[in-house]
Design an enzyme around this catalytic site. Structure first.
Site, short mmCIF file in Angstrom:
data_model
loop_
_atom_site.label_atom_id
_atom_site.label_comp_id
_atom_site.label_asym_id
_atom_site.label_seq_id
_atom_site.Cartn_x
_atom_site.Cartn_y
_atom_site.Cartn_z
N LYS A 82 -4.67 -0.28 12.63
CA LYS A 82 -3.99 -0.91 11.51
C LYS A 82 -3.81 -2.41 11.76
O LYS A 82 -3.55 -2.84 12.90
CB LYS A 82 -2.63 -0.23 11.31
N SER A 152 2.08 2.45 4.20
CA SER A 152 1.33 1.21 4.34
C SER A 152 0.05 1.34 5.17
O SER A 152 -0.77 0.41 5.21
CB SER A 152 2.22 0.14 4.99
N SER A 176 4.76 5.84 6.26
CA SER A 176 3.53 5.05 6.13
C SER A 176 2.31 5.63 6.82
O SER A 176 1.21 5.14 6.61
CB SER A 176 3.78 3.63 6.66
#
Length: 446
Positions: A82, A152, A176
């Site tokens: 990420k 996210s 997330s």
């Protein structure tokens, strides 16, 4: 395996092929680069992908195999991270369209562990800006590009679902990892506490942040979790039966879900019952404390991180963070103390749910609806975390896995375990996975 493209092989299958010299890490890298080249124009799951850097890593991994230095089941396997996780050889952008590229001096702890395990760090997956929110634009859902991938960690889940990398590292504050895993039909683990180090990962809310794996199968998720947590790897994870295991079903969360999600999850739970699990109906505890606790802790910490940027006008384009700054910035010391006390009370209430009913595990839907369109998102965004935020506050480990489809879109189910029972949780999810083939479904994109 010969009848499937390499990018559809599991991490364990790829590892076996590398260890046996059936495939080289260079061949794996080229296969995934080719897949990403086809899928990225639609999915847009990578904030940074440098094919030459990928090839150099793969060549080093291949040379080590030839020299007899196979590092284990991630050796040569392409793993995404990420874009809030520091990488010394790639920029970190935090998903921001206005923040300058950061070129970290060193890798985050989890990236160091990936490299020590021989993995090829394939690229930086997209994230909602500073890991706040669930849309993760511009990433599209591989099952229907008109819909969001979730966030996210949306780029991580979308890239894994689209077979652009074998697995990825995400982060989870209020859902997330789990929300995009559910929307994209993959597996995601929010680990217990500090099982996985946070060093070198952007702190959205240090109290609630967790770093964890996203993969296509439970087995692969455990392989990556063991690496990230510094646990010994094993050659195999045997499937354990669930016969006689007492599992709580959070019936109020099931009832609150949309009809199509409720039906899919209820069928999955019924399958576990037919496999011998002892199912017990329970109700989610301490729900009246969730809103004040989350606002008082998570939003206060987000506000502290972004107050200066908001004051300088650097976040005028981001209403989600500005809203968090407005709400969290109003939390004074007294309210913060009360919120932290509420978090502790929520944790004790969930602990008591296990002990009071003699339960080993709990089950619920992950998200009460399937992946929505960006147009529908403003209405649904608060509801998206309604079944994930309480568990973030509880401190318990949670894994989301795909359990079917509703109108062609994946549906996720959460396994919840006692704190510290991450491996038991994964073993249970693996047992369910062994009864189905949802994890083998291929999205239409790419």
């Amino acid at each position: 395996m010969a009848d499937r493209p390499i990018t559809s092989w599991s991490v364990r299958e790829l590892a076996h092929a590398v260890a046996s010299a059936e495939l080289s890490p260079v061949e794996l890298a080229e296969a995934f680069l080719e897949r990403a080249e086809r899928a990225e124009p639609v999915v847009r799951a990578f904030a940074h992908l440098d094919p030459e850097l990928v090839r150099r890593q793969a060549e080093r991994a291949a040379a080590e195999v030839v020299a007899g230095r196979w590092r284990g089941p991630l050796h040569g396997v392409p793993i995404g991270v990420k874009d809030i996780v520091d990488t010394a050889d790639m920029p970190t952008r935090y998903g921001s369209p206005v923040w300058p590229d950061i070129h970290p001096a060193r890798d985050a702890a989890v990236v160091r562990r990936l490299r020590e395990a021989g993995a090829v760090v394939f690229g930086k997956n997209t994230t909602q800006e500073f890991a706040v929110g669930i849309a993760c634009a511009p990433t599209a859902n591989p099952w229907d590009p008109r819909r969001v991938a979730g966030g996210s960690s949306g780029g991580s889940a979308a890239a894994v679902a689209a077979r652009e990398c074998a697995a990825s590292v995400g982060s989870d504050t209020g859902g997330s990892i789990r929300i995009p895993a559910a929307f994209c039909g993959v597996v995601g683990l929010r680990p217990t506490g500090d099982r996985v180090p946070h060093d070198g990962v952007w702190p959205a809310s240090p109290t609630l942040d967790r770093v964890g794996p996203i993969a296509r199968t439970v087995d692969d998720t455990e392989l990556l979790f063991r690496c990230l947590a510094g646990l010994p790897s094993t050659s195999d994870f045997p499937v354990r039966g669930l016969a006689g295991v007492r599992i709580g079903v959070v019936t109020d969360w099931l009832a609150e879900s949309d009809d199509d999600v409720r039906d899919v999850v209820a069928e999955a739970i019924g399958l576990l019952g037919r496999a011998g699990a002892r199912l017990v109906e329970v109700t989610a505890p301490a729900m009246d404390l969730v809103g004040p606790a989350y606002r008082g802790v998570a939003l206060h910490e987000v506000a502290a991180a972004h107050r200066a940027g908001a004051a300088r006008g650097l976040l005028d384009h981001n209403p989600a963070i500005l809203g968090a700054v407005a709400v969290g910035g109003g939390v004074d010391e007294r309210a913060l103390s009360a919120a932290r006390d509420a978090v502790a009370r929520i944790g004790r209430a969930w602990d008591a749910l296990f002990t009071g009913h003699g339960l080993r595990l709990l089950l619920s839907p992950t998200v009460p609806f399937t992946a929505c369109t960006p147009v529908d998102l403003p209405v649904l965004e608060m509801r998206a975390g309604s079944l994930t935020i309480p568990l973030s506050l509880s401190g318990l480990p949670v894994v989301s896995q795909p359990v079917g489809f509703a109108n062609g879109l994946p549906v996720g189910m959460q396994w919840i375990g006692p704190r510290g029972a991450d491996l038991e949780l994964l073993a249970a999810a693996r047992a369910y996975e062994g009864l189905t083939d949802w994890h083998t479904a291929e999205p239409p994109v790419g």
